[in-house]
Motif scaffolding. Structure first.
Motif, PDB file in Angstrom:
ATOM      1  N   SER A  95      42.911  38.075  40.029  1.00  0.00           N
ATOM      2  CA  SER A  95      42.261  39.379  39.868  1.00  0.00           C
ATOM      3  C   SER A  95      41.373  39.713  41.058  1.00  0.00           C
ATOM      4  O   SER A  95      41.308  40.869  41.489  1.00  0.00           O
ATOM      5  CB  SER A  95      41.439  39.410  38.577  1.00  0.00           C
ATOM      6  OG  SER A  95      42.273  39.295  37.445  1.00  0.00           O
ATOM      7  N   PHE A  96      40.698  38.698  41.605  1.00  0.00           N
ATOM      8  CA  PHE A  96      39.850  38.955  42.765  1.00  0.00           C
ATOM      9  C   PHE A  96      40.686  39.450  43.942  1.00  0.00           C
ATOM     10  O   PHE A  96      40.318  40.431  44.612  1.00  0.00           O
ATOM     11  CB  PHE A  96      39.085  37.699  43.171  1.00  0.00           C
ATOM     12  CG  PHE A  96      38.285  37.872  44.432  1.00  0.00           C
ATOM     13  CD1 PHE A  96      37.090  38.578  44.423  1.00  0.00           C
ATOM     14  CD2 PHE A  96      38.745  37.361  45.633  1.00  0.00           C
ATOM     15  CE1 PHE A  96      36.360  38.763  45.592  1.00  0.00           C
ATOM     16  CE2 PHE A  96      38.018  37.538  46.808  1.00  0.00           C
ATOM     17  CZ  PHE A  96      36.827  38.238  46.787  1.00  0.00           C
ATOM     18  N   PHE A  97      41.813  38.816  44.199  1.00  0.00           N
ATOM     19  CA  PHE A  97      42.635  39.236  45.331  1.00  0.00           C
ATOM     20  C   PHE A  97      43.389  40.526  45.029  1.00  0.00           C
ATOM     21  O   PHE A  97      43.813  41.220  45.956  1.00  0.00           O
ATOM     22  CB  PHE A  97      43.565  38.099  45.746  1.00  0.00           C
ATOM     23  CG  PHE A  97      42.818  36.980  46.412  1.00  0.00           C
ATOM     24  CD1 PHE A  97      42.371  37.114  47.717  1.00  0.00           C
ATOM     25  CD2 PHE A  97      42.503  35.827  45.713  1.00  0.00           C
ATOM     26  CE1 PHE A  97      41.637  36.102  48.330  1.00  0.00           C
ATOM     27  CE2 PHE A  97      41.782  34.812  46.311  1.00  0.00           C
ATOM     28  CZ  PHE A  97      41.340  34.945  47.623  1.00  0.00           C
ATOM     29  N   ASP A  98      43.503  40.873  43.753  1.00  0.00           N
ATOM     30  CA  ASP A  98      44.064  42.176  43.407  1.00  0.00           C
ATOM     31  C   ASP A  98      43.118  43.318  43.775  1.00  0.00           C
ATOM     32  O   ASP A  98      43.569  44.404  44.154  1.00  0.00           O
ATOM     33  CB  ASP A  98      44.367  42.250  41.902  1.00  0.00           C
ATOM     34  CG  ASP A  98      45.647  41.516  41.534  1.00  0.00           C
ATOM     35  OD1 ASP A  98      46.459  41.227  42.436  1.00  0.00           O
ATOM     36  OD2 ASP A  98      45.835  41.226  40.338  1.00  0.00           O
ATOM     37  N   VAL A  99      41.808  43.085  43.669  1.00  0.00           N
ATOM     38  CA  VAL A  99      40.852  44.153  43.977  1.00  0.00           C
ATOM     39  C   VAL A  99      40.455  44.166  45.457  1.00  0.00           C
ATOM     40  O   VAL A  99      39.884  45.141  45.936  1.00  0.00           O
ATOM     41  CB  VAL A  99      39.588  44.068  43.090  1.00  0.00           C
ATOM     42  CG1 VAL A  99      39.958  44.155  41.620  1.00  0.00           C
ATOM     43  CG2 VAL A  99      38.783  42.811  43.357  1.00  0.00           C
ATOM     44  N   LEU A 100      40.775  43.082  46.175  1.00  0.00           N
ATOM     45  CA  LEU A 100      40.527  43.051  47.618  1.00  0.00           C
ATOM     46  C   LEU A 100      41.515  43.989  48.303  1.00  0.00           C
ATOM     47  O   LEU A 100      42.679  44.062  47.926  1.00  0.00           O
ATOM     48  CB  LEU A 100      40.707  41.623  48.131  1.00  0.00           C
ATOM     49  CG  LEU A 100      40.426  41.366  49.615  1.00  0.00           C
ATOM     50  CD1 LEU A 100      38.940  41.502  49.908  1.00  0.00           C
ATOM     51  CD2 LEU A 100      40.918  39.967  49.999  1.00  0.00           C
ATOM     52  N   ASP A 101      41.046  44.721  49.306  1.00  0.00           N
ATOM     53  CA  ASP A 101      41.937  45.604  50.051  1.00  0.00           C
ATOM     54  C   ASP A 101      43.126  44.804  50.585  1.00  0.00           C
ATOM     55  O   ASP A 101      42.955  43.697  51.122  1.00  0.00           O
ATOM     56  CB  ASP A 101      41.178  46.243  51.220  1.00  0.00           C
ATOM     57  CG  ASP A 101      41.992  47.304  51.923  1.00  0.00           C
ATOM     58  OD1 ASP A 101      42.853  46.937  52.744  1.00  0.00           O
ATOM     59  OD2 ASP A 101      41.777  48.501  51.644  1.00  0.00           O
ATOM     60  N   ASN A 102      44.327  45.354  50.428  1.00  0.00           N
ATOM     61  CA  ASN A 102      45.515  44.567  50.770  1.00  0.00           C
ATOM     62  C   ASN A 102      45.718  44.365  52.263  1.00  0.00           C
ATOM     63  O   ASN A 102      46.678  43.708  52.670  1.00  0.00           O
ATOM     64  CB  ASN A 102      46.775  45.170  50.134  1.00  0.00           C
ATOM     65  CG  ASN A 102      47.051  46.590  50.595  1.00  0.00           C
ATOM     66  OD1 ASN A 102      46.437  47.072  51.536  1.00  0.00           O
ATOM     67  ND2 ASN A 102      47.967  47.257  49.907  1.00  0.00           N
ATOM     68  N   THR A 103      44.832  44.907  53.097  1.00  0.00           N
ATOM     69  CA  THR A 103      44.889  44.632  54.535  1.00  0.00           C
ATOM     70  C   THR A 103      43.744  43.727  54.983  1.00  0.00           C
ATOM     71  O   THR A 103      43.661  43.386  56.166  1.00  0.00           O
ATOM     72  CB  THR A 103      44.831  45.942  55.346  1.00  0.00           C
ATOM     73  OG1 THR A 103      43.563  46.588  55.128  1.00  0.00           O
ATOM     74  CG2 THR A 103      45.956  46.886  54.948  1.00  0.00           C
ATOM     75  N   ALA A 104      42.885  43.321  54.058  1.00  0.00           N
ATOM     76  CA  ALA A 104      41.671  42.587  54.426  1.00  0.00           C
ATOM     77  C   ALA A 104      41.970  41.217  55.036  1.00  0.00           C
ATOM     78  O   ALA A 104      41.189  40.711  55.844  1.00  0.00           O
ATOM     79  CB  ALA A 104      40.768  42.416  53.204  1.00  0.00           C
ATOM     80  N   LEU A 105      43.091  40.610  54.661  1.00  0.00           N
ATOM     81  CA  LEU A 105      43.406  39.267  55.143  1.00  0.00           C
ATOM     82  C   LEU A 105      44.479  39.263  56.222  1.00  0.00           C
ATOM     83  O   LEU A 105      44.923  38.195  56.643  1.00  0.00           O
ATOM     84  CB  LEU A 105      43.852  38.383  53.979  1.00  0.00           C
ATOM     85  CG  LEU A 105      42.827  38.122  52.877  1.00  0.00           C
ATOM     86  CD1 LEU A 105      43.421  37.219  51.807  1.00  0.00           C
ATOM     87  CD2 LEU A 105      41.549  37.498  53.447  1.00  0.00           C
ATOM     88  N   THR A 106      44.889  40.419  56.683  1.00  0.00           N
ATOM     89  CA  THR A 106      45.956  40.496  57.684  1.00  0.00           C
ATOM     90  C   THR A 106      45.590  39.702  58.937  1.00  0.00           C
ATOM     91  O   THR A 106      44.572  39.976  59.580  1.00  0.00           O
ATOM     92  CB  THR A 106      46.248  41.961  58.062  1.00  0.00           C
ATOM     93  OG1 THR A 106      46.679  42.669  56.897  1.00  0.00           O
ATOM     94  CG2 THR A 106      47.338  42.035  59.128  1.00  0.00           C
ATOM     95  N   GLY A 107      46.396  38.702  59.246  1.00  0.00           N
ATOM     96  CA  GLY A 107      46.171  37.881  60.427  1.00  0.00           C
ATOM     97  C   GLY A 107      45.023  36.900  60.312  1.00  0.00           C
ATOM     98  O   GLY A 107      44.733  36.184  61.272  1.00  0.00           O
TER      99      GLY A 107
END
Length: 203
Positions: A95-107
C-alpha cells in the motif's frame, strides 16, 4: 548522501526492523570507506498505517505521510524490507508503494530484503519484491537478503550466512549510490556478428 530505510514490520521489537538496521549499517560503513557521508532516515510504516489507508480512500496524504513520500523521492538510495505473509510482501508494504508517485524510484538504487518464519518463503524476494521494484523502474541491487527465524542464531556462520549476505548487499547498494557498478564490469571486447561472419568466408 541520503539513504531511506523503509521497514514494514508490525511487531515491536521487529525482526524486520532489525534486518533493516543491519543493512543500513553495512551500507553506511561501505559508503564511509568510499569517502561518502550518509544521512540515514528510517521509515516505520506501522506508524503511517492510518495515513496510508486514508490517502488510498481519499487521494490526499496527510502532512506526515507527505513528508515521508518527499523524503523517499529525494533519497539517493532506498532499503525496503517487508515481512512475508502468504508467500508475498505485506499489504501495508504494498500500500505504501501504491501511494508513492510511480516515477519516484526511477533509476534509484534499491536494496530489497524480507523476513519470515521459514526459509521456504525466501523466493518471495524474486517473485514478488523484485518485480514490484522493476515495475517502478528502480535499480535493484543484485543481492536480495532474506532472514528466516533460524538465520539469526547463525548470523556469522558459513561463507553465505546472513552476515555475509548483509555485507554483500550493503556493498552493492553503496556502489550504486556512489556511482560505481554494483558488480565487476565485463571488459571483454565484443566482436560484431557481421565481422565474425566475414572471418568465416573464404578468401
Amino acid at each position: 548522501m541520503k539513504l531511506v530505510v523503509i521497514s514494514a514490520g508490525l511487531s515491536l521489537p521487529s525482526s524486520t526492523r532489525l534486518l533493516a538496521d543491519r543493512l543500513a549499517d553495512a551500507t553506511r560503513r561501505q559508503l564511509a570507506a568510499d569517502g561518502h557521508a550518509v544521512d540515514i532516515h528510517v521509515v516505520e510504516l506501522r506508524d503511517l498505517a492510518t495515513d496510508i489507508a486514508h490517502v488510498m480512500a481519499t487521494g490526499f496524504p496527510g502532512s506526515d505521510l507527505n513528508d515521508v513520500l518527499e523524503t523517499v523521492e529525494e533519497a539517493d538510495g532506498v532499503i525496503a524490507v517487508s515481512p512475508i505473509f502468504s508467500a508475498s510482501y505485506s499489504g501495508l508494504f504494498k500500500s505504501f508503494f501504491d501511494v508513492l508517485d510511480n516515477t519516484a524510484l526511477t533509476g534509484k538504487p534499491v536494496l530489497i530484503a524480507a523476513t519470515g518464519g521459514t526459509a521456504r518463503h525466501s523466493l518471495a524476494l524474486e517473485h514478488a519484491l523484485r518485480p514490484l521494484f522493476s515495475y517502478l523502474h528502480a535499480t535493484v541491487v543484485p543481492t536480495a537478503v532474506y532472514a528466516a527465524s533460524e538465520d539469526w542464531g547463525a548470523a556469522g556462520d558459513g561463507a553465505d550466512g546472513l552476515a555475509d549476505r548483509i555485507t554483500r548487499a550493503g556493498h552493492e547498494l553503496a556502489a550504486l549510490m556512489g556511482g560505481r557498478p554494483a558488480t565487476a564490469e565485463n571488459t571483454e571486447s565484443v566482436v560484431p556478428f557481421e565481422q565474425q561472419l566475414a572471418a568465416l568466408r573464404p578468401e
